[in-house]
Design a protein around this motif. Structure first.
Motif, mmCIF file in Angstrom:
data_model
loop_
_atom_site.group_PDB
_atom_site.id
_atom_site.type_symbol
_atom_site.label_atom_id
_atom_site.label_comp_id
_atom_site.label_asym_id
_atom_site.label_seq_id
_atom_site.Cartn_x
_atom_site.Cartn_y
_atom_site.Cartn_z
ATOM 1 N N VAL A 3 -46.443 19.328 -0.604
ATOM 2 C CA VAL A 3 -47.815 18.820 -0.457
ATOM 3 C C VAL A 3 -48.179 18.808 1.027
ATOM 4 N N ALA A 4 -49.470 18.970 1.294
ATOM 5 C CA ALA A 4 -49.999 18.862 2.658
ATOM 6 C C ALA A 4 -50.789 17.558 2.736
ATOM 7 N N ILE A 5 -50.350 16.659 3.612
ATOM 8 C CA ILE A 5 -51.025 15.376 3.783
ATOM 9 C C ILE A 5 -51.785 15.389 5.097
ATOM 10 N N TRP B 95 -58.083 16.218 12.642
ATOM 11 C CA TRP B 95 -57.212 15.723 11.578
ATOM 12 C C TRP B 95 -55.773 16.163 11.850
ATOM 13 N N VAL B 96 -54.835 15.347 11.400
ATOM 14 C CA VAL B 96 -53.411 15.673 11.522
ATOM 15 C C VAL B 96 -52.886 16.028 10.129
ATOM 16 N N THR B 97 -52.359 17.236 9.990
ATOM 17 C CA THR B 97 -51.857 17.699 8.695
ATOM 18 C C THR B 97 -50.372 18.018 8.801
ATOM 19 N N VAL B 98 -49.596 17.469 7.866
ATOM 20 C CA VAL B 98 -48.141 17.683 7.828
ATOM 21 C C VAL B 98 -47.747 18.026 6.399
ATOM 22 N N ASN B 99 -46.872 19.007 6.241
ATOM 23 C CA ASN B 99 -46.353 19.370 4.919
ATOM 24 C C ASN B 99 -45.109 18.544 4.603
ATOM 25 N N TYR B 100 -44.996 18.116 3.336
ATOM 26 C CA TYR B 100 -43.860 17.317 2.883
ATOM 27 C C TYR B 100 -43.257 17.952 1.632
ATOM 28 N N GLN B 101 -41.931 17.844 1.542
ATOM 29 C CA GLN B 101 -41.204 18.337 0.377
ATOM 30 C C GLN B 101 -41.133 17.233 -0.665
ATOM 31 N N ASN B 102 -41.365 17.603 -1.923
ATOM 32 C CA ASN B 102 -41.278 16.639 -3.024
ATOM 33 C C ASN B 102 -39.938 16.743 -3.737
ATOM 34 N N ARG B 103 -39.404 15.594 -4.148
ATOM 35 C CA ARG B 103 -38.226 15.607 -5.013
ATOM 36 C C ARG B 103 -38.631 15.897 -6.452
ATOM 37 N N LEU B 104 -39.895 15.516 -6.789
ATOM 38 C CA LEU B 104 -40.415 15.713 -8.135
ATOM 39 C C LEU B 104 -41.731 16.468 -8.041
ATOM 40 N N PRO B 105 -42.122 17.205 -9.088
ATOM 41 C CA PRO B 105 -43.385 17.953 -9.046
ATOM 42 C C PRO B 105 -44.581 17.013 -8.866
ATOM 43 N N THR C 290 -65.045 0.252 11.007
ATOM 44 C CA THR C 290 -65.223 -0.563 12.209
ATOM 45 C C THR C 290 -63.928 -1.248 12.623
ATOM 46 N N SER C 291 -62.895 -1.141 11.779
ATOM 47 C CA SER C 291 -61.600 -1.759 12.069
ATOM 48 C C SER C 291 -60.676 -0.758 12.770
ATOM 49 N N THR C 292 -59.860 -1.264 13.665
ATOM 50 C CA THR C 292 -58.903 -0.397 14.366
ATOM 51 C C THR C 292 -57.779 0.074 13.444
ATOM 52 N N SER C 293 -57.640 -0.570 12.286
ATOM 53 C CA SER C 293 -56.572 -0.196 11.353
ATOM 54 C C SER C 293 -57.038 0.807 10.302
ATOM 55 N N CYS C 294 -58.257 1.330 10.453
ATOM 56 C CA CYS C 294 -58.794 2.274 9.468
ATOM 57 C C CYS C 294 -58.078 3.619 9.563
ATOM 58 N N ILE C 295 -57.548 4.079 8.428
ATOM 59 C CA ILE C 295 -56.899 5.385 8.330
ATOM 60 C C ILE C 295 -57.471 6.111 7.117
ATOM 61 N N VAL C 296 -57.856 7.350 7.300
ATOM 62 C CA VAL C 296 -58.348 8.188 6.208
ATOM 63 C C VAL C 296 -57.203 9.086 5.753
ATOM 64 N N PHE C 297 -57.026 9.195 4.446
ATOM 65 C CA PHE C 297 -55.864 9.890 3.882
ATOM 66 C C PHE C 297 -56.295 10.830 2.766
ATOM 67 N N THR C 298 -55.716 12.015 2.736
ATOM 68 C CA THR C 298 -55.907 12.927 1.621
ATOM 69 C C THR C 298 -54.638 13.742 1.426
ATOM 70 N N VAL C 299 -54.394 14.166 0.193
ATOM 71 C CA VAL C 299 -53.193 14.925 -0.130
ATOM 72 C C VAL C 299 -53.580 16.126 -0.985
ATOM 73 N N LYS C 300 -52.929 17.264 -0.711
ATOM 74 C CA LYS C 300 -53.204 18.505 -1.436
ATOM 75 C C LYS C 300 -51.890 19.252 -1.642
ATOM 76 N N HIS C 301 -51.648 19.685 -2.878
ATOM 77 C CA HIS C 301 -50.379 20.373 -3.118
ATOM 78 C C HIS C 301 -50.470 21.845 -2.687
ATOM 79 N N ILE C 302 -49.429 22.300 -2.006
ATOM 80 C CA ILE C 302 -49.296 23.706 -1.619
ATOM 81 C C ILE C 302 -48.585 24.456 -2.734
ATOM 82 N N SER C 303 -47.567 23.788 -3.280
ATOM 83 C CA SER C 303 -46.843 24.269 -4.459
ATOM 84 C C SER C 303 -46.418 23.018 -5.223
ATOM 85 N N PRO C 304 -45.845 23.146 -6.422
ATOM 86 C CA PRO C 304 -45.437 21.938 -7.152
ATOM 87 C C PRO C 304 -44.463 21.047 -6.390
ATOM 88 N N THR C 305 -43.744 21.628 -5.398
ATOM 89 C CA THR C 305 -42.758 20.831 -4.666
ATOM 90 C C THR C 305 -43.125 20.603 -3.193
#
Length: 376
Positions: free
Chosen positions: A180-182, A192-202, A163-178
């Protein structure tokens, strides 16, 4: 004649000065006789509202005025309840650890759904057959739908009530060890908005990962103990260069990854590691030194740990302080398994639990309503 008038005026002035002096002395004596109980009510309330529940109770027995002021600003926090999800049927049990009572609710709205997370009395649920994601308040029966999304082997969390305007739903899933898709979403969104991110660590995701929202950031603890941080405003992702907490070798026995829990309290990130043949170990993230520090005390805080979400509370009636309450009830629903850091033991005794035996979607801690008569 003039001299007589002058003497008369001087005499009147002296009488007036004596009267002022007497009045001043009387006021001074009255002030000296005043005690702490004579403080203005507004000032007493300002002081008492800053006290802990225990100190507020102690102050209320000083005198009648203090008792009235202390009661007027006393806040008694409620412990979360443990909500059980049946394998079949529409009746859901809720266990109150403070009163050791069990309530029952019929909720046909949840048929075919799986619980994902809870916060501020709201459940986030997922229907595997239809990929429907929705919020549900079991006490008001209010439903808030989100766009369809496939939640397979990742966990999900949200930042504020839907009910709050600041509500954000978040989930993360790894594509490979380095990589992730958030994915993020919010009530009212069409997708939903999905963006892939590179990890410095596994970073490996699974249903055994843990997520908490703290100080505007999502913290995600991976299966192997690495901590990822997502900023929903700047939309940045970073795996912290913080080595996983160090535990004794016996903690890495069968099902070791299932006995981890994570919570937050006043801006601190807390991780609980458990073992079927040892006492729990609690770590706090030291963000200035970027390391995990083992805690020997919770400073009066009570933690409520479950697989999908954990909570922290202070000033709870009927609840042991400096303790962890786990999502397991013994003795026919009469006693919650807990661990006291003061006594360095489980209650009831010898209740170390193998979390590999428990379904992660079996139950979850949820905040009860303030007015129970409306919903139960």
């Amino acid at each position: 004649m003039a001299g007589r008038k002058r003497r008369k005026l001087n005499s009147l002035a002296m009488v007036a000065m004596d009267s002022v002096r007497v009045t001043t002395n009387c006021k001074r004596e009255k002030l000296e006789l005043r005690t702490w109980s004579d403080l203005p009510t507004e000032l007493l309330e300002l002081i008492f509202c800053r006290l802990t529940l225990e100190d507020n109770i102690h102050a209320s027995v000083v005198c009648k005025r203090w008792h009235t002021a202390a009661i007027s600003v006393r806040v008694v926090n409620q412990s979360p309840w443990l909500m059980y999800f049946p394998r079949c049927g529409n009746f859901y049990e809720l266990y109150d650890p403070a009163q050791r009572k069990t309530y029952s609710l019929e909720l046909p709205e949840l048929y075919g759904s799986r619980v994902c997370y809870t916060k501020d009395g709201w459940l986030l649920l997922f229907r595997p057959r239809t990929h429907r994601v929705f919020f549900f308040n079991p006490f008001t029966k209010q439903v808030i739908k989100l766009p369809r999304f496939e939640l397979t082997y990742q966990i999900v969390a949200f930042s504020a009530p839907p009910t709050s305007t600041s509500c954000i739903v978040f989930t993360v899933k790894h594509i490979s060890p380095t990589i992730v898709a958030i994915s993020t979403c919010h009530p009212g969104a069409t997708e939903w908005v999905t963006v892939n991110y590179q990890n410095r660590l596994p970073f490996v995701s699974s249903i055994w990962n843990k997520i908490v929202f703290c100080s505007g950031l999502f913290y995600c603890l991976s299966l192997t103990g690495w901590l990822g941080v997502f900023n929903p405003v700047e939309r940045t992702w970073n795996v912290l260069v913080v080595p996983p907490p160090k535990c004794p070798e016996n903690f890495f026995a069968k099902n070791w990854w299932k006995g981890k829990f994570m919570s937050e309290h006043n801006g601190d990130i807390l991780v609980i590691y458990t073992c079927c043949n040892g006492n729990p170990i609690i770590f706090k993230l030291n963000q200035s030194q970027m390391m995990w520090k083992e805690m020997k005390t919770l400073d009066g805080v009570t933690l409520f740990a479950s697989f999908l979400s954990s909570h922290s509370r202070t000033d709870l009636p009927g609840i042991m302080r400096n303790s962890i309450y786990f999502s397991k009830v013994r003795f026919f629903g009469k006693r919650c398994i807990s661990y006291s850091l003061d006594d360095c033991r489980y209650y009831p005794r010898k209740q170390c639990h193998d979390w590999g035996e428990q379904d992660p979607f079996e139950n979850i801690w949820i905040e009860p309503p303030e007015d129970l008569s409306i919903s139960l």
